[in-house]
Design an enzyme around this catalytic site. Structure first.
Site, PDB file in Angstrom:
ATOM      1  N   ARG A 273     -11.016  -5.507 -16.038  1.00  0.00           N
ATOM      2  CA  ARG A 273     -10.129  -5.956 -14.968  1.00  0.00           C
ATOM      3  C   ARG A 273     -10.322  -7.436 -14.632  1.00  0.00           C
ATOM      4  NH1 ARG A 273      -7.872  -1.606 -12.187  1.00  0.00           N
ATOM      5  NH2 ARG A 273      -7.486  -2.906 -10.378  1.00  0.00           N
TER       6      ARG A 273
ATOM      7  N   LYS B  69      -6.249  -6.124 -17.576  1.00  0.00           N
ATOM      8  CA  LYS B  69      -5.575  -4.887 -17.961  1.00  0.00           C
ATOM      9  C   LYS B  69      -4.303  -4.628 -17.169  1.00  0.00           C
ATOM     10  CE  LYS B  69      -5.006  -0.992 -20.037  1.00  0.00           C
ATOM     11  NZ  LYS B  69      -4.472  -1.047 -21.403  1.00  0.00           N
TER      12      LYS B  69
ATOM     13  N   ASN C 228      -9.596  -8.042  -4.257  1.00  0.00           N
ATOM     14  CA  ASN C 228      -8.626  -8.064  -5.347  1.00  0.00           C
ATOM     15  C   ASN C 228      -7.262  -8.287  -4.720  1.00  0.00           C
ATOM     16  OD1 ASN C 228      -7.186  -7.717  -7.722  1.00  0.00           O
ATOM     17  ND2 ASN C 228      -7.250  -5.489  -7.638  1.00  0.00           N
ATOM     18  N   GLY C 229      -6.491  -9.248  -5.266  1.00  0.00           N
ATOM     19  CA  GLY C 229      -5.167  -9.501  -4.721  1.00  0.00           C
ATOM     20  C   GLY C 229      -5.004 -10.939  -4.294  1.00  0.00           C
TER      21      GLY C 229
ATOM     22  N   LYS D  76       1.168  -7.850 -29.240  1.00  0.00           N
ATOM     23  CA  LYS D  76      -0.176  -7.435 -29.641  1.00  0.00           C
ATOM     24  C   LYS D  76      -0.908  -8.562 -30.363  1.00  0.00           C
ATOM     25  CE  LYS D  76      -0.479  -3.728 -27.793  1.00  0.00           C
ATOM     26  NZ  LYS D  76       0.267  -4.474 -26.829  1.00  0.00           N
TER      27      LYS D  76
ATOM     28  N   GLU E 172      -1.677 -11.671 -27.936  1.00  0.00           N
ATOM     29  CA  GLU E 172      -2.573 -11.478 -26.800  1.00  0.00           C
ATOM     30  C   GLU E 172      -4.022 -11.277 -27.212  1.00  0.00           C
ATOM     31  OE1 GLU E 172      -1.490  -8.160 -24.308  1.00  0.00           O
ATOM     32  OE2 GLU E 172      -1.222  -6.804 -25.999  1.00  0.00           O
TER      33      GLU E 172
ATOM     34  N   HIS F  53      20.736 -18.540 -36.544  1.00  0.00           N
ATOM     35  CA  HIS F  53      21.191 -19.198 -35.309  1.00  0.00           C
ATOM     36  C   HIS F  53      20.100 -20.094 -34.746  1.00  0.00           C
ATOM     37  CE1 HIS F  53      25.006 -16.976 -34.965  1.00  0.00           C
ATOM     38  NE2 HIS F  53      24.331 -15.986 -35.524  1.00  0.00           N
TER      39      HIS F  53
ATOM     40  N   TRP G 297     -11.048 -12.228 -12.194  1.00  0.00           N
ATOM     41  CA  TRP G 297     -10.132 -13.013 -13.010  1.00  0.00           C
ATOM     42  C   TRP G 297      -9.478 -13.987 -12.056  1.00  0.00           C
ATOM     43  CZ3 TRP G 297     -11.174 -13.616 -17.576  1.00  0.00           C
ATOM     44  CH2 TRP G 297     -10.270 -14.013 -18.555  1.00  0.00           C
TER      45      TRP G 297
ATOM     46  N   CYS H 210      -8.785  -8.088 -10.434  1.00  0.00           N
ATOM     47  CA  CYS H 210     -10.239  -8.097 -10.334  1.00  0.00           C
ATOM     48  C   CYS H 210     -10.740  -6.668 -10.156  1.00  0.00           C
ATOM     49  CB  CYS H 210     -10.687  -8.943  -9.145  1.00  0.00           C
ATOM     50  SG  CYS H 210     -10.015 -10.622  -9.155  1.00  0.00           S
TER      51      CYS H 210
ATOM     52  N   GLU I 130       6.961  -5.747 -29.525  1.00  0.00           N
ATOM     53  CA  GLU I 130       5.652  -5.195 -29.173  1.00  0.00           C
ATOM     54  C   GLU I 130       4.584  -5.680 -30.160  1.00  0.00           C
ATOM     55  OE1 GLU I 130       2.551  -2.928 -27.411  1.00  0.00           O
ATOM     56  OE2 GLU I 130       4.343  -3.967 -26.718  1.00  0.00           O
TER      57      GLU I 130
END
Length: 608
Positions: free
Chosen positions: A27, A603, A101-102, A485, A488, A504, A75, A2, A481
């Protein structure tokens, strides 16, 4: 994660709070709110949704006159996104307001205790417990109450606290979550990150663990848990304010993709000496490098993918065995760390909770820690034995691009520096790698000219349901990677596979029209990749291939072909990802996604 802002001073607080929240919306963006002191009491305005919804609500309530306040963009962690669960949260008597935040780990225990004392709760959050507990302990002295609060709560947190009985002061505390104290002239600020401060000040304090800041308009006092006052160094922001703005781009992500050449110049060139590499004032000695038994690279998300590239490169040139761990798994698997090992921690923000916990585990076992971080003075940077900064500037988009690229470049510098000291390559080979590393920024700029072509290809595949990305060696790291991208920011299901694993099991998922991206920039593995492409083509796949120029065999089998200029295998991890950053971006745009603020993501993950 947050975003927190706070203000006390001579200006009107509401515009400052809203402006700060705009800079921190990356955030968290499922709800937002502010609390201010007006007409002798705390007034809280908050809402579910984006910050724009809060701004509309504030405008609808008319002008608010206040010189102190706190704000929050959220968030959700505890409780679904809703008006009730939005921050700030207030105490039962309305005298205390808190942004947080947390995670408060013992909030259920504290909530049960407070209920026994007659307190009632409106929300599902752990934060409301903080507000109620502060009220319960409050004795007229905000500092003493804050100390009592911190002795009781457990977890990771950054807190901004407002009390209606003290409209001339604001409390800020932190533990394992970032919080800065911005210093102005007749005004002071709190913020979770630097961009919220840039419009108003470049001077700030970094709060350490469990320190309590008391802000007044003309002064900031910082105290330890024992009540003693602490005198701290002032940090100065070197970023230009334009670095935290979009600069004419539709999204921060595209701006940051295009900033990669300049970020690489700033990160690489100052560290290149005439005949070697200068890593500055790191304490790691030549003797320790020569005797290094094993390197443990620990990171999360894209930083973990950078670490996988680092493993290939470090093992190739310096011949040190490297293990790469996901930070959230590292300390829970009881890792074996031995004397002489080195732990490399990678984090863009320097505040990633799992990575910070892994760092502390490594230090507890007596292993030296070198961190690769973008944010100066962040928790990981401060707690490491050594730090190498990636001079990428602020990265606002949730999906990292220039952060990832600069992390790779620092890993190359480490690999070559270690190889030189350990004498694992001859002088001519070292000089050739050094010369190539110098060209990395301009080569990156050249490849980014594929922008328009990737936009056209993205239009063809924007409605894909599933995408599989394959590669071998460094190309497999790029595939991971690339897949991250794509999923997300576009929400397309995407998976990365080592190409040799197709038979396999994975190939059973390929059907008519399935998009397979084949990354084939490793010359010694090229023929094997062509064979893998033929296998998926035989099962109806559409293939987008990324290969080096002159690779005619791939052009014959791929539906879409992206060619990159030839370069040595060592640094291809920096080149093969660039078309896929552009591809993911344009796919997301075509699908109407909010590129900078993908759903359910923030983020930096500052809670475990």
């Amino acid at each position: 994660m947050c975003g927190i802002v706070g203000y006390i001073g001579k200006a009107q607080a509401v515009p400052v709070l809203v402006s700060g929240l705009e800079k921190l919306e990356y955030r968290g963006y499922d709800s937002a709110g502010i609390s201010i002191f007006e007409n002798g009491k705390i007034e809280t305005i908050k809402t579910k949704g984006r910050l724009a919804d809060l701004e509309e609500k504030i405008a609808g309530e008319g002008e608010k006159l206040s010189h102190i306040g706190i704000g929050h963009t959220r968030w959700a962690t505890h409780g679904v996104p809703s008006h009730i669960n939005s921050h700030p949260h207030n105490s039962q008597n309305g005298k205390i307001s808190v942004v947080h935040n947390g995670i408060i780990e013992n909030y259920l225990e504290l909530k049960a205790f407070l209920k026994e004392k007659g307190y009632t709760f409106q929300s599902e959050t752990d934060t409301e417990v903080v507000a109620q507990l502060f009220e319960y302990y409050y004795n007229g002295d905000m500092l003493q109450t804050a100390r009592r609060l911190l002795e009781t709560i457990r977890g990771a947190y950054a807190l901004g606290i407002l009390c209606s009985e003290h409209p001339d002061r604001l409390i800020a505390v932190r533990k394992d979550c970032p919080l800065l104290i911005g210093l102005g002239d007749g005004e002071n600020y709190i913020a979770s990150d630097i961009p919220a401060l840039l419009e108003y000040t470049r001077e700030y304090y970094l709060l350490e663990e469990s320190e309590i800041a008391m802000l007044e308009k003309d002064a900031v006092h910082i105290y330890g848990m024992d009540g003693s006052e602490i005198h701290k160094d002032i940090f100065h922001v070197t970023w230009d304010i334009d670095a935290a703005e979009k600069g004419g781009y539709d999204y921060f992500m595209m701006k940051e993709i295009m900033e990669q050449p300049e970020a690489l110049k700033k990160t690489i060139l100052p560290r290149l000496a005439e005949n070697g590499i200068d890593l500055g004032d790191i304490s790691l000695t030549e003797e320790e490098i020569k005797n290094c038994g094993r390197i443990h690279i620990v990171a999360c998300g894209s930083a973990w993918h950078a670490g996988i590239v680092g493993k290939y490169v470090i093992e190739e040139v310096s011949r040190i065995p490297v293990e790469v761990d996901i930070a959230s798994e590292f300390r829970y698997r009881n890792p074996i760390l031995q004397k002489g090992d080195l732990c490399i921690i990678i984090s863009q923000s320097g505040e990633t909770a799992d990575t910070l916990a892994a760092l502390r585990e490594a230090k507890k076992q007596g292993v030296k820690v070198l961190s690769i971080v973008n944010v100066v003075g962040s928790s990981i940077a401060r707690e490491s034995d050594d730090v190498l900064y990636t001079w990428a500037g602020p990265e606002i988009a949730v999906a990292t691009t220039k952060g990832y690229s600069t992390q790779l470049s620092v890993l190359y510098l480490i690999a070559l520096h270690f190889a030189k000291i350990r004498e694992t390559m001859d002088e001519s080979r070292f000089a050739a790698y050094l010369a190539e590393l110098k060209t990395l920024p301009e080569r990156t700029a050249e490849i980014l000219k594929l922008d328009a072509k990737m936009a056209d290809i993205a239009k063809k595949y924007a409605n894909s349901k599933d995408v599989f990305i394959i590669g071998r060696g460094l190309d497999y790291a790029a595939a991971m990677e690339s897949s991250l991208k794509l999923k997300e920011i576009s929400y397309i299901h995407s998976e990365a596979y080592a190409a040799g694993e197709l038979k396999h099991g994975t190939i059973s998922l390929v059907e008519d029209g399935t998009l397979v991206v084949a990354i084939a920039t490793q010359e010694r593995l090229f023929e094997k990749l062509v064979s893998n492409v033929k296998e998926v083509k035989a099962r109806g796949a559409k293939v987008l291939a990324i290969a080096l120029e002159g690779c005619g065999a791939m052009e014959e089998v791929a539906d879409e072909m992206i060619t990159l200029p030839k370069a040595g295998d060592l640094f291809t991890g920096s080149y093969n990802i660039l078309p896929m950053q552009l591809f993911a971006y344009y796919i997301a745009v075509e699908r109407g996604c909010d590129v900078d603020k993908p759903r359910n993501l923030a983020k930096s993950v500052t809670v475990e």
